[in-house]
Write a protein that holds these residues in place. Sequence first.
Motif, PDB file in Angstrom:
ATOM      1  N   ARG A 116       0.845  -1.207   0.000  1.00  0.00           N
ATOM      2  CA  ARG A 116       0.000   0.000   0.000  1.00  0.00           C
ATOM      3  C   ARG A 116       0.877   1.252   0.000  1.00  0.00           C
ATOM      4  O   ARG A 116       0.658   2.187  -0.762  1.00  0.00           O
ATOM      5  CB  ARG A 116      -0.918  -0.035   1.220  1.00  0.00           C
ATOM      6  N   ARG A 149      -1.721 -12.974  11.711  1.00  0.00           N
ATOM      7  CA  ARG A 149      -3.111 -12.669  11.364  1.00  0.00           C
ATOM      8  C   ARG A 149      -4.101 -13.002  12.478  1.00  0.00           C
ATOM      9  O   ARG A 149      -5.304 -12.789  12.320  1.00  0.00           O
ATOM     10  CB  ARG A 149      -3.482 -13.412  10.091  1.00  0.00           C
ATOM     11  N   GLU A 189      -7.716 -12.938  10.725  1.00  0.00           N
ATOM     12  CA  GLU A 189      -8.336 -11.869   9.948  1.00  0.00           C
ATOM     13  C   GLU A 189      -7.478 -11.559   8.727  1.00  0.00           C
ATOM     14  O   GLU A 189      -6.251 -11.763   8.744  1.00  0.00           O
ATOM     15  CB  GLU A 189      -8.541 -10.613  10.792  1.00  0.00           C
ATOM     16  N   GLN A 190      -8.136 -11.096   7.696  1.00  0.00           N
ATOM     17  CA  GLN A 190      -7.444 -10.750   6.469  1.00  0.00           C
ATOM     18  C   GLN A 190      -6.849  -9.346   6.583  1.00  0.00           C
ATOM     19  O   GLN A 190      -7.466  -8.450   7.164  1.00  0.00           O
ATOM     20  CB  GLN A 190      -8.409 -10.807   5.278  1.00  0.00           C
ATOM     21  N   PRO A 191      -5.657  -9.140   6.046  1.00  0.00           N
ATOM     22  CA  PRO A 191      -5.103  -7.774   6.048  1.00  0.00           C
ATOM     23  C   PRO A 191      -5.928  -6.861   5.160  1.00  0.00           C
ATOM     24  O   PRO A 191      -6.631  -7.318   4.251  1.00  0.00           O
ATOM     25  CB  PRO A 191      -3.689  -7.978   5.476  1.00  0.00           C
ATOM     26  N   ASN A 192      -5.839  -5.575   5.436  1.00  0.00           N
ATOM     27  CA  ASN A 192      -6.546  -4.565   4.643  1.00  0.00           C
ATOM     28  C   ASN A 192      -5.557  -3.921   3.687  1.00  0.00           C
ATOM     29  O   ASN A 192      -4.731  -3.113   4.113  1.00  0.00           O
ATOM     30  CB  ASN A 192      -7.163  -3.508   5.558  1.00  0.00           C
ATOM     31  N   ASN A 239      -6.037  -1.711   1.478  1.00  0.00           N
ATOM     32  CA  ASN A 239      -6.439  -0.376   1.016  1.00  0.00           C
ATOM     33  C   ASN A 239      -6.680   0.590   2.173  1.00  0.00           C
ATOM     34  O   ASN A 239      -7.528   1.479   2.083  1.00  0.00           O
ATOM     35  CB  ASN A 239      -7.705  -0.487   0.157  1.00  0.00           C
ATOM     36  N   PHE A 240      -5.920   0.423   3.264  1.00  0.00           N
ATOM     37  CA  PHE A 240      -6.114   1.308   4.410  1.00  0.00           C
ATOM     38  C   PHE A 240      -5.795   2.758   4.037  1.00  0.00           C
ATOM     39  O   PHE A 240      -5.028   3.030   3.119  1.00  0.00           O
ATOM     40  CB  PHE A 240      -5.248   0.866   5.591  1.00  0.00           C
TER      41      PHE A 240
END
Length: 624
Positions: A195, A526, A613-616, A618-619
């Motif tokens: 990102r 995760r 949990e899945q990483p984001n 598009n933070f």
Amino acid sequence: MDHKPPSATIESAHRNNSLPWHDTTDFDNADRGFIGALSPCVITAADGRVVWDNDAYTFLDGPAPTSVHPSLWRQSILNAKQGLYEVVPGIYQVRGFDISNITFVEGDTGIILIDPLVCTEVAAAALGLYRAHRGGERPVVAVIYTHSHVDHFGGVLGVTSQADVDAGTVAVLAPEGFTAHAVQENVYAGPAMLRRATYMYGSLLARGPQDQVGCGLGQIPSSGEVAIIVPTIDIRATGQTHTIDGVEIEFQMAPGTEAPAEMHFYFPRFRALCMAENATHNLHNLLTLRGALVRDPHAWAGYLTEAIDTFAARTDVVFASHHWPTWGRDNIVAFLSLQRDLYAYLHDQTLRLLNQGYTGVEIAEMFQLPPALDDAWHTRGYYGSVSHNVKAVYQRYMGWFDGNPGRLWPHPPEALAPRYVAAMGGIERVVELARTAFDSGDFRWAATLLDHAIFTDSDHAAARALYADTLEQLAYGAENATWRNFFLSGAAELRNGNFGTAGQVTSQTMLSQLTPEQIFDGLAIRVNGPRSWELDITTDITFADLGVNYRLTLRNGVLVHRQVAADPATATVTIKLDNKSRLLATAMGDFDSPGLQISGDRGALQAFLGALEQPNPNFNIVTP
């Protein structure tokens, strides 16, 4: 994009520089040995998607516009040159097909290929251009990875195949630790790095005089298929030699420099020295803005000294994985010595000043390079900068805290900003102050004020518009390409919204090279800790073809893995080592497709996977 013109402050700064414009040697060297170009230089994937477009930079010609720092404009013109070039008879480079170079060394019967770019498609196109002018059907007999960054191995399937490597017809050489470092960098913090890399490279910006003009080290990374083939020969020691297809290669280890695993090497037959990415035509990063481990400038300088002492007296040309070569012994010694002095000076003087009590921010603001370093084009901060490299040295030794207790426990931005805004009289007053700063040319202060305004009210139209204009002016004034791209990317997102992330974090071939331990470490990262405090789950993962069993325990929000003998557990997953991607699919919630066996309590396994949990990708960066 709603571009604004450069301000009078920026135009004045561009006119009043003291750069060594009389020295045009780089243009001579960048053009030397030119054989032929690719026309058009647009490379597509099998589905028609464009993965590389060097023709997008045809605007880079003539005097610099006032929207680009004149020094950066010069560097971008040089980086945009593309085609096949002769380094010396028997060594050829394709430049301008990616952010990096690919090099072809002709052996007795075949080709030794150095650094196959970022992706399959551009590497294949580069090999095609070489063959069109030089190689015919001369086979690839070896691939050398100089170091563990993706722009130096990701295109390997464009020049060879796993089958040829497995058959022993192609050797793959790399520095010790290459695979672990290559995989870790792209997996552990990969989503966040990618990102930020989208900002750093300006990947989603338009190309043009008021937009992205390059990244200093090259133009931009290509965007096709990324792959990896594990090395068949590990280089472990300086002085180690190998003869490939009649060509002797002498290696020098350089770990912990520009990459954790990196090496230089010398070809006696050609009197040619490859410096990987440790001596290029710009100041490099000690801490890249996309994020990475802080690099060691002291070691970096030491390996450059060792390279001078070991190879310079018998070298006629030095080339690297970026930019253009340097010819002639005196020129080589001068080039490598200045590069060495650059990293040594950054290290030593930062340490001197921090031991006088200055903080990283203070040192960066007061730091000056000596004239000999400031006046050389190849030491200028197009990719790394003196400012952020000095802060990196400080961070390496002292960490994030500058020692002032008032800065030990500050509020985070979303809590701090409203307090500042309230203290200054409200958001309208802050925007008014920022407008005054902008109009006076104090864009740094305007950006600071508007950052607080946006983190108080991200929808405030006047604050967003002025902040975008401010970042744009900072971009126009930046000599450093990655700073320019960060500023422009921030401006773009303020005007048009979050544009997301360019590319994918990892490819299937990269994921397939993860060791079981790296897979489990990746899963541990995760685990949503607070959501898992009350869970107590044991899961066995058995690799049937190896007869190896790993026990995973999730307790107190911590995932621990051990290699143990198989034993009844809450749930057991049985899989083959060569189907590791199937295990990763299970981690994504796919229990049913073929490739693994699940026994025991599937509900417990589902609870374990539910804690992940899945990483984001598009933070937000420039907004809360």
